[in-house]
Design a protein around this motif. Structure first.
Motif, PDB file in Angstrom:
ATOM      1  N   PRO A  16      93.146  37.414  38.832  1.00  0.00           N
ATOM      2  CA  PRO A  16      92.610  35.955  38.532  1.00  0.00           C
ATOM      3  C   PRO A  16      93.711  35.085  38.112  1.00  0.00           C
ATOM      4  O   PRO A  16      94.348  35.593  37.098  1.00  0.00           O
ATOM      5  CB  PRO A  16      91.339  36.079  37.836  1.00  0.00           C
ATOM      6  N   PRO A  17      93.885  33.812  38.231  1.00  0.00           N
ATOM      7  CA  PRO A  17      94.757  32.775  37.710  1.00  0.00           C
ATOM      8  C   PRO A  17      94.174  32.737  36.158  1.00  0.00           C
ATOM      9  O   PRO A  17      93.011  32.803  35.822  1.00  0.00           O
ATOM     10  CB  PRO A  17      94.744  31.872  38.588  1.00  0.00           C
ATOM     11  N   LYS A  18      94.996  31.964  35.422  1.00  0.00           N
ATOM     12  CA  LYS A  18      94.566  31.331  33.897  1.00  0.00           C
ATOM     13  C   LYS A  18      93.354  30.433  34.134  1.00  0.00           C
ATOM     14  O   LYS A  18      92.920  30.546  33.105  1.00  0.00           O
ATOM     15  CB  LYS A  18      95.787  30.921  33.344  1.00  0.00           C
ATOM     16  N   TRP A  19      93.633  29.515  35.039  1.00  0.00           N
ATOM     17  CA  TRP A  19      92.281  28.464  35.267  1.00  0.00           C
ATOM     18  C   TRP A  19      91.190  29.185  35.583  1.00  0.00           C
ATOM     19  O   TRP A  19      90.035  28.456  35.422  1.00  0.00           O
ATOM     20  CB  TRP A  19      92.727  27.257  36.010  1.00  0.00           C
ATOM     21  N   ALA A  20      91.003  30.242  35.893  1.00  0.00           N
ATOM     22  CA  ALA A  20      89.551  31.037  36.372  1.00  0.00           C
ATOM     23  C   ALA A  20      88.849  31.126  35.166  1.00  0.00           C
ATOM     24  O   ALA A  20      89.381  30.905  33.867  1.00  0.00           O
ATOM     25  CB  ALA A  20      89.789  32.347  37.016  1.00  0.00           C
ATOM     26  N   PRO A  21      87.566  31.492  35.203  1.00  0.00           N
ATOM     27  CA  PRO A  21      86.642  31.488  34.195  1.00  0.00           C
ATOM     28  C   PRO A  21      86.995  32.593  33.518  1.00  0.00           C
ATOM     29  O   PRO A  21      87.532  33.477  33.909  1.00  0.00           O
ATOM     30  CB  PRO A  21      85.209  31.797  35.045  1.00  0.00           C
ATOM     31  N   ASN A  22      86.782  32.438  32.048  1.00  0.00           N
ATOM     32  CA  ASN A  22      87.322  33.506  31.013  1.00  0.00           C
ATOM     33  C   ASN A  22      88.713  33.289  30.978  1.00  0.00           C
ATOM     34  O   ASN A  22      89.357  34.515  30.411  1.00  0.00           O
ATOM     35  CB  ASN A  22      86.583  34.705  31.163  1.00  0.00           C
TER      36      ASN A  22
END
Length: 296
Positions: free
Chosen positions: A287-293
């Motif tokens: 997951p990228p940094k902008w993903a949830p959590n």
């Protein structure tokens, strides 16, 4: 070897064409006179003028009757003719005889009236100003259509052309010219009407007399010192047309932001403009940094 008798007619092709156009406009106006000052007559007047001018404008420009709108949801007073760039916007919005044209695509607005009076002139100036004020004053950058002589990108914050075209007059020329001058000097500089034409009677453009002796034209009212009154007679329409063409030749198109026109003001910012569910896809295994959590 060509003879000299062909040189002068060649130089005056455009001048003769505008004189002929003015004659046809006057004839069309005379033919519509029995209709009185009705909405039908107004529609015919505008349609005839648009049809007459169409051959003298580059193909990229279209003309409609309507209102000018901006992305903030504001709109102008009704405009008899809106000239817009089909390279910037594909078509006018809406249907029927009245269209809504995004201001970023507008290159000119014109008020066309049967008879010039002091009241009609003041009304036309206020009407045109309502359209010009909708264009952002932020600088924009690019190359004008006639900018091939420029060695670098240009910038401007100037507004588009506006003009008032009258097919006849009531009252003294001096009185009408003074009424126009007082009206255009009474609005914001950027909202000034750029050209007044009373066909075969009077043309009022703009000039900068402080530059020295002689005539110093300025095709943009917002950049000029004072109205320039020209007793042009048969060439009144020519001066009106030349002012319009100078605007088109030096126009730099503003950027169009379509989201606000589709979803309303504020939709071009960070807030969601849509009212339905949505989501961004991402790989759950990486997951990228902008993903949830935060991708944790």
């Amino acid at each position: 070897m060509p003879t000299n008798n062909r040189e002068q007619p060649q130089k005056e092709h455009l001048r003769r064409a505008m004189r002929g156009l003015a004659g046809r406009m006057s004839a069309d106006f005379g033919a519509s006179s029995p209709l009185g000052d009705s909405l039908t007559k107004g529609g015919l007047r505008e349609e005839d003028t648009v049809a007459a001018f169409r051959p003298y404008l580059p193909a990229r420009y279209s003309m409609v009757k309507g209102v000018v709108i901006n992305s903030a949801g504001e709109e102008s007073m009704p405009q008899d003719v809106i000239i817009f760039d089909t390279n910037a916007i594909p078509t006018a919005l809406g249907g029927g005889n009245t269209r809504a044209v995004p201001v970023e695509g507008v290159v000119g607005v014109v008020q066309i009236k049967s008879q010039a009076t002091s009241g009609q002139i003041k009304s036309a100036v206020a009407n045109l100003a309502s359209a010009k004020r909708l264009l952002s004053s932020e600088p924009r950058y690019g190359y004008a259509p006639a900018g091939s002589h420029q060695t670098s990108m240009q910038s401007t914050s100037a507004s588009f052309f506006s003009g008032a075209l009258f097919l006849s007059k009531r009252g003294k020329i001096e009185t009408l010219a003074s009424s126009y001058a007082n009206a255009v000097l009474g609005v914001d500089r950027r909202e000034r009407c750029d050209a007044l034409c009373i066909v075969d009677k009077l043309a009022v453009l703009w000039g900068n007399p402080s530059e020295g002796s002689g005539v110093h034209f300025c095709f943009r009212g917002e950049q000029a010192e004072t109205p320039l009154i020209i007793d042009a007679r048969q060439d009144t329409l020519l001066f009106f047309y030349l002012t319009l063409m100078e605007h088109l030749a030096n126009w730099i198109t503003p950027p169009v932001r379509w989201m606000p026109y589709a979803f309303g003001p504020g939709s071009a910012g960070t807030r969601s403009p849509v009212e339905f569910k949505y989501g961004y896809w991402f790989d759950e295994n990486d997951p990228p940094k902008w993903a949830p959590n935060g991708g944790q």
